[in-house]
Design an enzyme around this catalytic site. Structure first.
Site, mmCIF file in Angstrom:
data_model
loop_
_atom_site.group_PDB
_atom_site.id
_atom_site.type_symbol
_atom_site.label_atom_id
_atom_site.label_comp_id
_atom_site.label_asym_id
_atom_site.label_seq_id
_atom_site.Cartn_x
_atom_site.Cartn_y
_atom_site.Cartn_z
ATOM 1 N N HIS A 147 15.069 18.644 -3.754
ATOM 2 C CA HIS A 147 15.151 19.762 -4.709
ATOM 3 C C HIS A 147 15.252 21.123 -4.025
ATOM 4 O O HIS A 147 15.027 22.148 -4.666
ATOM 5 C CB HIS A 147 13.953 19.723 -5.669
ATOM 6 C CG HIS A 147 13.962 18.519 -6.572
ATOM 7 N ND1 HIS A 147 12.888 18.121 -7.327
ATOM 8 C CD2 HIS A 147 14.939 17.618 -6.853
ATOM 9 C CE1 HIS A 147 13.189 17.027 -8.011
ATOM 10 N NE2 HIS A 147 14.431 16.701 -7.734
ATOM 11 N N CYS A 152 31.651 33.262 -2.134
ATOM 12 C CA CYS A 152 32.122 34.621 -1.832
ATOM 13 C C CYS A 152 33.578 34.778 -2.261
ATOM 14 O O CYS A 152 34.436 34.000 -1.844
ATOM 15 C CB CYS A 152 31.992 34.878 -0.331
ATOM 16 S SG CYS A 152 32.667 36.480 0.134
ATOM 17 N N SER A 194 5.041 12.557 -11.048
ATOM 18 C CA SER A 194 4.924 12.025 -12.409
ATOM 19 C C SER A 194 5.990 10.969 -12.677
ATOM 20 O O SER A 194 5.889 10.214 -13.643
ATOM 21 C CB SER A 194 5.077 13.163 -13.415
ATOM 22 O OG SER A 194 6.352 13.766 -13.246
HETATM 23 N N1 APR Z 1 -2.911 13.998 -5.512
HETATM 24 C C1 APR Z 1 -1.921 13.191 -5.935
HETATM 25 N N2 APR Z 1 -1.274 13.371 -7.105
HETATM 26 C C2 APR Z 1 -1.658 14.388 -7.873
HETATM 27 C C3 APR Z 1 -2.684 15.284 -7.503
HETATM 28 C C4 APR Z 1 -3.334 15.040 -6.263
HETATM 29 N N3 APR Z 1 -4.334 15.831 -5.830
HETATM 30 N N4 APR Z 1 -2.833 16.210 -8.476
HETATM 31 C C5 APR Z 1 -1.901 15.930 -9.417
HETATM 32 N N5 APR Z 1 -1.202 14.824 -9.056
HETATM 33 C C6 APR Z 1 -0.092 14.175 -9.769
HETATM 34 C C7 APR Z 1 -0.132 14.330 -11.277
HETATM 35 O O1 APR Z 1 -0.967 13.322 -11.856
HETATM 36 C C8 APR Z 1 1.338 14.155 -11.631
HETATM 37 O O2 APR Z 1 1.657 12.782 -11.836
HETATM 38 O O3 APR Z 1 1.097 14.835 -9.378
HETATM 39 C C9 APR Z 1 2.068 14.667 -10.398
HETATM 40 C C10 APR Z 1 2.798 15.981 -10.593
HETATM 41 O O4 APR Z 1 3.819 15.778 -11.530
HETATM 42 P P1 APR Z 1 4.990 16.844 -11.749
HETATM 43 O O5 APR Z 1 4.396 18.187 -11.960
HETATM 44 O O6 APR Z 1 5.906 16.294 -12.793
HETATM 45 O O7 APR Z 1 5.679 16.902 -10.327
HETATM 46 P P2 APR Z 1 6.889 16.073 -9.746
HETATM 47 O O8 APR Z 1 6.794 14.639 -10.118
HETATM 48 O O9 APR Z 1 6.982 16.449 -8.305
HETATM 49 O O10 APR Z 1 8.090 16.729 -10.534
HETATM 50 C C11 APR Z 1 9.386 16.550 -10.100
HETATM 51 O O11 APR Z 1 10.075 18.461 -11.437
HETATM 52 O O12 APR Z 1 9.163 20.540 -11.856
HETATM 53 C C12 APR Z 1 10.243 19.868 -11.304
HETATM 54 O O13 APR Z 1 11.613 20.308 -9.426
HETATM 55 C C13 APR Z 1 10.267 20.171 -9.833
HETATM 56 O O14 APR Z 1 10.213 18.743 -7.926
HETATM 57 C C14 APR Z 1 9.695 18.924 -9.214
HETATM 58 C C15 APR Z 1 10.153 17.849 -10.163
#
Ligand code: APR
Length: 248
Positions: free
Chosen positions: A122, A134, A195
């Site tokens: 990303h 450009c 997630s």
């Molecule tokens: N350790 C492990 N996991 C964790 C922790 C922790 N301390 N705290 C939170 N989480 C988990 C949450 O339970 C959730 O499942 O991290 C996850 C975060 O989910 P998202 O916010 O959806 O992040 P991500 O899966 O990386 O999203 C993908 O979406 O927002 C866009 O481009 C952005 O790269 C990102 C993409």
């Protein structure tokens, strides 16, 4: 912590010739970097993600989006890698050909922990890019832009934007290819802190499983791809990743 499950995954990791790790926002949570949605607080709570993280949103109000990213860049620069980042970097240094790290995170904490080769799906929030190709075909660096908010080319007005993948944009094809290749080649696929809601990154676990990998999820909460995993370890990245990798 489920000790028998943890030891079973450690044994798999110890034996695996190829390990693919996919990290998401949860990897950096304990370093104090909020997830995209968690960052929409305070002054930013009245904005829609599409306004702040899309090309349309940027074209409609470049200054607003630039300010939002400026604040997030400050947060990234102030953060430090946590014990999970460090454990991955130590494992990568000990076994340079075994680990491929794929991240959805736009921060640089894996790099600052010491992993040089990271597949960044990303993009990189600290990188500046031109908004448009450009019009004069010059290859000048965005660093040459005239200072303003956002900076712009003093000749054609081209704006500078952050080097992240926005909603509606394609992932960098070379990074996606490399990530899919690593997932298919892996004997263990470790999915940390995501997630599983954002595609195509979320499809990597399934790809790995279909190709025969043992799939492990590390997350304190249920994720949308738990069903793809052979083992789900409930806990935080900064606790579980060192518990899985230290000493291997
Ligand atoms: N350790 C492990 N996991 C964790 C922790 C922790 N301390 N705290 C939170 N989480 C988990 C949450 O339970 C959730 O499942 O991290 C996850 C975060 O989910 P998202 O916010 O959806 O992040 P991500 O899966 O990386 O999203 C993908 O979406 O927002 C866009 O481009 C952005 O790269 C990102 C993409």
């Amino acid at each position: 912590m489920d000790e028998p499950a943890l030891q079973a995954v450690r044994a798999r990791l110890a034996d695996a010739r190829k390990v693919c790790v996919l990290t998401g926002a949860g990897m950096s949570a304990e370093s104090g970097i909020p997830t995209f949605r968690d960052a929409l607080t305070g002054l930013w709570s009245r904005f829609d993600p599409m306004q702040l993280a899309s090309e349309e949103g940027f074209r409609a109000d470049p200054r607003l989006v630039w300010d939002w990213y400026a604040e997030r860049r400050l947060g990234v620069r102030a953060a430090q890698p946590n014990a999970g980042h460090m454990a991955l970097a130590t494992f990568a240094a000990r076994h340079p050909t075994r680990l491929t790290l794929v991240t959805q995170n736009v921060d640089d904490l894996h790099q600052r922990a010491g992993i040089v080769e990271t597949i960044r799906l990303h993009g990189d929030i600290l990188q500046d890019c031109w908004l448009n190709a450009c019009p004069r075909g010059r290859h000048c660096e965005p660093g040459a832009a005239a200072p303003a908010q956002p900076p712009r080319c003093s000749e054609c007005g081209n704006l500078v934007r952050p080097g992240v993948v926005w909603f509606g944009e394609m992932l960098p094809p070379a990074a996606l290819d490399a990530a899919q290749h690593a997932a298919r080649e892996s004997e263990v696929m470790l999915v940390i802190g995501t997630s599983g809601a954002v595609w195509p990154a979320a499809g990597l676990a399934q790809l790995a499983r279909r190709a025969g990998a043992y799939v492990v999820i590390v997350n304190p909460e249920p994720s949308e791809i738990d069903a793809q995993a052979h083992a789900v370890l409930r806990g935080s990245a900064a606790t579980l990743v060192p518990a899985l990798l230290d000493g291997l």
